[in-house]
Every structure is written in structure tokens, then in C-alpha cells.
Design a protein around this motif. Structure first.
Motif, PDB file in Angstrom:
ATOM      1  N   ARG A 130       0.723  -1.159   0.032  1.00 48.10           N
ATOM      2  CA  ARG A 130      -0.166  -0.060  -0.074  1.00 48.10           C
ATOM      3  C   ARG A 130       0.926   1.164  -0.005  1.00 48.10           C
ATOM      4  O   ARG A 130       1.728   1.373   1.095  1.00 48.10           O
ATOM      5  CB  ARG A 130      -0.768  -0.013   1.279  1.00 48.10           C
ATOM      6  CG  ARG A 130      -1.851  -1.173   1.280  1.00 48.10           C
ATOM      7  CD  ARG A 130      -2.803  -0.793   2.349  1.00 48.10           C
ATOM      8  NE  ARG A 130      -3.652  -2.242   2.412  1.00 48.10           N
ATOM      9  CZ  ARG A 130      -3.835  -2.972   3.873  1.00 48.10           C
ATOM     10  NH1 ARG A 130      -3.268  -2.353   4.788  1.00 48.10           N
ATOM     11  NH2 ARG A 130      -4.436  -4.122   3.789  1.00 48.10           N
ATOM     12  N   PHE A 131       0.731   1.823  -1.119  1.00 50.14           N
ATOM     13  CA  PHE A 131       1.668   3.232  -1.300  1.00 50.14           C
ATOM     14  C   PHE A 131       0.686   4.369  -1.046  1.00 50.14           C
ATOM     15  O   PHE A 131      -0.379   4.357  -1.837  1.00 50.14           O
ATOM     16  CB  PHE A 131       2.266   3.029  -2.565  1.00 50.14           C
ATOM     17  CG  PHE A 131       3.422   2.351  -2.716  1.00 50.14           C
ATOM     18  CD1 PHE A 131       4.993   2.561  -2.613  1.00 50.14           C
ATOM     19  CD2 PHE A 131       3.425   0.830  -2.709  1.00 50.14           C
ATOM     20  CE1 PHE A 131       6.017   1.760  -2.587  1.00 50.14           C
ATOM     21  CE2 PHE A 131       4.564   0.302  -3.124  1.00 50.14           C
ATOM     22  CZ  PHE A 131       5.691   0.409  -2.877  1.00 50.14           C
ATOM     23  N   PRO A 132       1.047   5.522  -0.762  1.00 55.63           N
ATOM     24  CA  PRO A 132       0.462   6.790  -0.699  1.00 55.63           C
ATOM     25  C   PRO A 132       0.121   7.309  -1.937  1.00 55.63           C
ATOM     26  O   PRO A 132       1.090   7.345  -2.951  1.00 55.63           O
ATOM     27  CB  PRO A 132       0.960   7.754   0.322  1.00 55.63           C
ATOM     28  CG  PRO A 132       2.546   7.156   0.145  1.00 55.63           C
ATOM     29  CD  PRO A 132       2.616   5.779   0.320  1.00 55.63           C
ATOM     30  N   GLU A 133      -0.800   8.140  -1.956  1.00 58.58           N
ATOM     31  CA  GLU A 133      -1.161   8.590  -3.398  1.00 58.58           C
ATOM     32  C   GLU A 133      -0.114   9.794  -3.645  1.00 58.58           C
ATOM     33  O   GLU A 133       0.376  10.335  -2.575  1.00 58.58           O
ATOM     34  CB  GLU A 133      -2.685   9.144  -3.491  1.00 58.58           C
ATOM     35  CG  GLU A 133      -3.771   8.125  -3.634  1.00 58.58           C
ATOM     36  CD  GLU A 133      -4.897   8.705  -3.630  1.00 58.58           C
ATOM     37  OE1 GLU A 133      -5.317   9.845  -3.550  1.00 58.58           O
ATOM     38  OE2 GLU A 133      -5.877   7.943  -3.923  1.00 58.58           O
ATOM     39  N   PRO A 134       0.336  10.218  -4.855  1.00 57.37           N
ATOM     40  CA  PRO A 134      -0.001   9.614  -5.930  1.00 57.37           C
ATOM     41  C   PRO A 134       0.546   8.569  -6.602  1.00 57.37           C
ATOM     42  O   PRO A 134       0.485   8.516  -7.887  1.00 57.37           O
ATOM     43  CB  PRO A 134      -0.065  11.032  -6.841  1.00 57.37           C
ATOM     44  CG  PRO A 134       1.240  11.794  -6.324  1.00 57.37           C
ATOM     45  CD  PRO A 134       1.215  11.351  -4.734  1.00 57.37           C
ATOM     46  N   ILE A 135       1.232   7.969  -5.914  1.00 58.25           N
ATOM     47  CA  ILE A 135       2.030   6.660  -6.446  1.00 58.25           C
ATOM     48  C   ILE A 135       1.003   5.738  -7.164  1.00 58.25           C
ATOM     49  O   ILE A 135      -0.023   5.234  -6.605  1.00 58.25           O
ATOM     50  CB  ILE A 135       2.888   6.064  -5.288  1.00 58.25           C
ATOM     51  CG1 ILE A 135       3.753   6.961  -4.714  1.00 58.25           C
ATOM     52  CG2 ILE A 135       3.623   4.759  -5.998  1.00 58.25           C
ATOM     53  CD1 ILE A 135       4.905   6.284  -3.806  1.00 58.25           C
ATOM     54  N   GLY A 214      -8.506  -0.233 -13.278  1.00 62.49           N
ATOM     55  CA  GLY A 214      -8.904   0.486 -12.228  1.00 62.49           C
ATOM     56  C   GLY A 214      -8.514   2.030 -12.629  1.00 62.49           C
ATOM     57  O   GLY A 214      -8.783   2.443 -13.601  1.00 62.49           O
ATOM     58  N   ALA A 215      -8.013   2.737 -11.523  1.00 61.02           N
ATOM     59  CA  ALA A 215      -7.697   4.198 -11.900  1.00 61.02           C
ATOM     60  C   ALA A 215      -6.413   4.587 -12.407  1.00 61.02           C
ATOM     61  O   ALA A 215      -5.924   5.687 -12.469  1.00 61.02           O
ATOM     62  CB  ALA A 215      -8.037   5.082 -10.259  1.00 61.02           C
ATOM     63  N   ASN A 216      -5.688   3.865 -12.588  1.00 59.14           N
ATOM     64  CA  ASN A 216      -4.337   3.846 -13.153  1.00 59.14           C
ATOM     65  C   ASN A 216      -4.330   4.624 -14.200  1.00 59.14           C
ATOM     66  O   ASN A 216      -5.161   4.168 -15.206  1.00 59.14           O
ATOM     67  CB  ASN A 216      -3.292   2.549 -13.264  1.00 59.14           C
ATOM     68  CG  ASN A 216      -2.953   2.186 -11.681  1.00 59.14           C
ATOM     69  OD1 ASN A 216      -2.663   2.997 -10.952  1.00 59.14           O
ATOM     70  ND2 ASN A 216      -2.921   0.983 -11.393  1.00 59.14           N
ATOM     71  N   PRO A 217      -3.333   5.315 -14.757  1.00 58.37           N
ATOM     72  CA  PRO A 217      -3.508   6.245 -16.016  1.00 58.37           C
ATOM     73  C   PRO A 217      -2.694   5.229 -17.189  1.00 58.37           C
ATOM     74  O   PRO A 217      -1.853   4.580 -16.837  1.00 58.37           O
ATOM     75  CB  PRO A 217      -2.699   7.560 -15.763  1.00 58.37           C
ATOM     76  CG  PRO A 217      -1.475   7.061 -14.648  1.00 58.37           C
ATOM     77  CD  PRO A 217      -2.591   6.134 -13.862  1.00 58.37           C
ATOM     78  N   THR A 218      -3.085   5.502 -18.312  1.00 59.99           N
ATOM     79  CA  THR A 218      -2.337   5.096 -19.643  1.00 59.99           C
ATOM     80  C   THR A 218      -0.959   6.015 -19.596  1.00 59.99           C
ATOM     81  O   THR A 218      -0.905   7.076 -19.374  1.00 59.99           O
ATOM     82  CB  THR A 218      -3.147   5.028 -20.788  1.00 59.99           C
ATOM     83  OG1 THR A 218      -4.262   4.296 -20.761  1.00 59.99           O
ATOM     84  CG2 THR A 218      -2.266   4.708 -21.972  1.00 59.99           C
ATOM     85  N   ILE A 219       0.249   5.271 -19.820  1.00 60.79           N
ATOM     86  CA  ILE A 219       1.345   5.993 -20.069  1.00 60.79           C
ATOM     87  C   ILE A 219       1.528   6.107 -21.568  1.00 60.79           C
ATOM     88  O   ILE A 219       1.763   5.036 -22.361  1.00 60.79           O
ATOM     89  CB  ILE A 219       2.716   5.211 -19.366  1.00 60.79           C
ATOM     90  CG1 ILE A 219       2.457   4.976 -17.956  1.00 60.79           C
ATOM     91  CG2 ILE A 219       3.881   6.148 -19.588  1.00 60.79           C
ATOM     92  CD1 ILE A 219       3.485   4.120 -17.282  1.00 60.79           C
ATOM     93  N   PRO A 220       1.940   7.503 -22.050  1.00 56.45           N
ATOM     94  CA  PRO A 220       2.124   7.555 -23.634  1.00 56.45           C
ATOM     95  C   PRO A 220       3.573   6.746 -23.818  1.00 56.45           C
ATOM     96  O   PRO A 220       4.310   6.716 -23.118  1.00 56.45           O
ATOM     97  CB  PRO A 220       2.406   8.968 -23.713  1.00 56.45           C
ATOM     98  CG  PRO A 220       1.760   9.810 -22.543  1.00 56.45           C
ATOM     99  CD  PRO A 220       1.785   8.500 -21.619  1.00 56.45           C
ATOM    100  N   SER A 221       3.492   6.065 -25.150  1.00 54.23           N
ATOM    101  CA  SER A 221       4.580   5.266 -25.327  1.00 54.23           C
ATOM    102  C   SER A 221       5.242   5.798 -26.764  1.00 54.23           C
ATOM    103  O   SER A 221       4.992   5.782 -27.933  1.00 54.23           O
ATOM    104  CB  SER A 221       3.872   3.900 -25.840  1.00 54.23           C
ATOM    105  OG  SER A 221       4.969   3.023 -26.372  1.00 54.23           O
TER     106      SER A 221
END
Length: 409
Positions: A130-135, A214-221
């Protein structure tokens, strides 16, 4: 007629069950021995070795403490973003040091992305991850429902170990994260700086986006303007049925004319790989293989031993690493080609798991790897054919019974 049918049926059941019964007995005995014979590992190791390849710099690490210090320093110096992906991440002192460094980096504005394998870390308390946001944290799932439909492309684990800092510094290799690996295991990891780091950034981004939920964002490639053919990553992606690392080994060994030096934690080559290795030795190539005398997976040891006679008779020399677990996944061929990465030479790594290996064409780095190999040989005993052939009949029978389990490992 009925008697013959019953006898055949019993024989088939016995042959199917016997490997698992023998495997269970071996694992239980090994567990008992390790509990009663615990001892500290002692082994020689080389200092970190650095060279320049084109516009990139490489450093080879063969001792965990040296590597971890460099990785933590890179995280502390991070300015923009960090990618970290690992198979095993222990919740111990070393594991906590990495976690604290990532949290600190995030607190000063660095964007942090974390990937870990859920199954490999079952024994680690859930709260540790469990990491704190925004990790951003992505757990590669313990179980995927597609397995129930016998879709084997969903059975592989995320066995990769990658750290990328600011797209400028990258690390890849066999080391997991934990106190045990800092001093008690002999492994190999590669640090990259310069344009070649794109190979690791791209690998991480592709995996992240492929498994996003989930809520994780896409990373541009993004692509890259710099092509570095002497430093390239091969990435196994089971869900796409892409397994280039096996071909790396096949083609490099097929090309060999002088020597092949392999260091493998778990060595269970399939028929084609075994045939290529044997053919190289028979045409006069000096083929040397370093494996653990006793690894952390005793079944793998037994399955590997089932191949030793064929290898030794062909002229392959087998070297048993003593007093410590050797976990490296490396090879160097003819003083020109090197691979360092996460994939073992077994079915799980070469046609099962997500893996990543760097393929490197450079004589200086190959020479450095040969120096490391020589240090490792100083901690090995060579297995000779005559001695091996004199092993006990019980061992020979056990190896034969366990053979059907090879495709599972």
C-alpha cells in the motif's frame, strides 16, 4: 482379458502419479534439510564493471549490495518519473528501504509507477504494497479467470525486474528486491545510461498499458530517434504469444565457433535448445555451464540432472556453484555476444512468463562477462562424467521418474 486391462490401467495410473509422489517426497526432504542445515553463504564476486557502447554506458553488477546502493542513489536523484517492476519484493529491511525511497521521491514531485507480481509475493503482507497517493501501483494478478478455460497464454507470471529513472538510467537483470539477495545470492544485473535506456522504458510502458485496470493512467509510448542495434531488449509477452528470448539463445549458440559460457539458476532446456548446445560441443566449441550445486528449487535441480549425462558425453563441461545460490541468467558467446536478463533456460521462462533480456554485441562487455565467469568458476567444482555415471541407482531412477514434469517447469 479383463485381468490384462486392469493391469494396464493400474500401470498407467501408477506412471501418472509416480512423478508427483516422488516430487513431493524430494521437496519435503529438502525442506527439512534446509531447516536443519542453515548456513551463511560465502562466495567471491567481482567489482562493478563499466564500459561504453556507442552513446550508452553499461555497468555489470554481480553483488547485491553494490547494485542496491546504485539503484537507491538513482531513485534519490530522480527528477521526473520512476518505473519499477519486480517479481519478488520482500517486506524486509532492504525492501522497506526501496519503498521509503520511492515514497520520498513521490513527495518531492516525481511521478512513480510500481508493478509487482501478486503470486510471487503471497508471503509478503498486503499492507506492504500500500503506497500513498499519487504513487501508481499495479499488482499483476495472482489468478486470471481465463486459466479456467485452459487458455495457457494467461498462466505466465511477471518475472521481470526493471528500474528506470527519468528515462536516463535503467537497470535490468536477475536480482529481486530483498535482504537475502543483497549478500547471500550470486546474481547479475545490468545498469544502462544513455539512449539504450529507451529499451527498458518502452518495455515497462508496454506492460503497464497492456495490463492497465482501475484508476491507473495510461502512459504515452513514444518512439525513439536513436537506434542502438548493439543494445536491444528481447521481451517475452505470453498474452501475445511472443517469445523472442528463446530464439536469442538458439541463434547465438548455433553461430558459436569458439566458446559458449552459460550461467543459469534453473537449467532445463527443451529438446531443440538441448540439441543446439550438444551440437556446438560436438563440433569443438568450448561449452561451459554454471548451475547451482543446490538451488532454492530442488525439483529443478533433479530435472536438470536428468540431462547431465547427455551433455557430459557430448563434451559440455558442467560446473556446480557451491556455498550459495547462483541466480544469474547470463551467457556470452565467442567473446562478442552477451545476454543479461530475467529469463532462465526452462519452459516457464522461455515459453511461459513475461521476461526481458538484453542482447548486447560488444567485445569489451563480453570480456567483462568472461572475467565474472572466471570468478564464478573459482567457486565451482567441475562435474566429471565418470563421477556422474557412478551416482547411486536411486538417483538415476528418481531422475527418470521425474522426467515427465519437465514441461511444467
Amino acid at each position: 482379458m479383463r485381468f490384462a486391462q486392469k493391469t494396464l490401467k493400474r500401470a498407467l495410473i501408477t506412471s501418472a502419479v509416480a512423478p508427483f509422489v516422488v516430487a513431493g517426497a524430494i521437496v519435503a526432504l529438502d525442506h527439512w534439510k534446509k531447516r536443519t542445515e542453515s548456513r551463511k553463504a560465502v562466495f567471491p564476486h567481482a567489482r562493478p564493471l563499466t564500459t561504453t557502447i556507442g552513446d550508452s554506458t553499461t555497468t555489470v553488477f554481480s553483488f547485491g549490495e553494490d547494485l542496491y546502493a546504485e539503484m537507491i542513489a538513482a531513485i534519490h536523484a530522480a527528477k521526473t518519473r520512476i518505473f519499477i517492476e519486480t517479481y519478488i519484493w520482500k517486506g524486509d529491511e532492504v525492501g522497506q528501504t526501496f519503498k521509503d525511497a520511492l515514497i520520498e521521491a513521490s513527495a518531492r514531485g516525481v511521478e512513480v509507477f510500481v508493478v509487482y507480481d501478486g503470486f510471487a509475493n503471497l508471503v509478503v503482507p498486503r499492507r506492504f504494497f500500500r503506497f500513498p497517493e499519487p504513487i501508481h501501483v499495479l499488482e499483476y494478478p495472482i489468478f486470471r479467470p481465463q486459466v479456467l478455460l485452459m487458455d495457457i497464454k494467461h498462466t505466465g507470471r511477471d518475472h521481470r525486474k526493471i528500474l528506470v529513472v527519468d528515462d536516463e538510467i535503467g537497470f535490468v537483470g536477475g536480482y529481486n528486491i530483498g535482504t537475502l539477495y543483497a549478500t547471500q545470492w550470486r546474481d547479475t544485473h545490468l545498469k544502462l545510461t544513455g539512449p539504450a535506456v529507451w529499451e527498458l522504458s518502452s518495455a515497462f510502458i508496454d506492460f503497464w498499458n497492456l495490463n492497465l485496470r482501475g484508476a491507473n493512467p495510461t502512459i504515452p509510448s513514444p518512439g525513439t530517434e536513436v537506434w542502438a542495434p548493439r543494445l536491444q531488449a528481447a521481451r517475452n509477452a505470453p498474452v501475445r504469444r511472443v517469445y523472442p528470448i528463446r530464439n536469442l539463445y538458439l541463434e547465438a549458440i548455433r553461430r558459436s565457433t569458439h566458446h559458449v559460457y552459460l550461467t543459469q539458476a534453473y537449467f532445463i532446456p527443451d529438446r531443440e535448445l538441448l540439441a543446439v548446445i550438444v551440437a556446438a560441443a560436438r563440433r569443438g566449441v568450448d561449452v561451459r555451464i554454471v548451475v547451482p550445486e543446490a538451488s532454492n528449487h530442488v525439483l529443478t535441480d533433479w530435472l536438470s540432472r536428468g540431462l547431465y549425462s547427455q551433455l557430459l558425453r557430448a563434451g559440455v563441461s558442467i560446473w556446480l556453484y557451491r556455498n550459495a545460490m547462483v541466480h544469474a541468467k547470463t551467457a556470452t558467446v565467442d567473446g562478442q555476444w552477451t545476454t543479461i536478463g530475467t529469463a532462465n533456460i526452462d519452459r516457464l521462462s522461455l515459453t511461459g512468463n513475461y521476461e526481458i533480456n538484453m542482447a548486447i554485441y560488444d567485445e569489451t562487455l563480453a570480456a567483462q562477462m568472461e572475467d565474472i565467469f572466471a570468478v564464478d568458476l573459482s567457486n565451482c567444482r567441475q562435474l566429471l562424467l565418470d563421477d556422474w555415471e557412478r551416482r547411486s541407482p536411486v538417483a538415476k531412477i528418481g531422475e527418470l521418474i521425474l522426467t515427465p514434469l519437465s514441461p511444467l517447469l
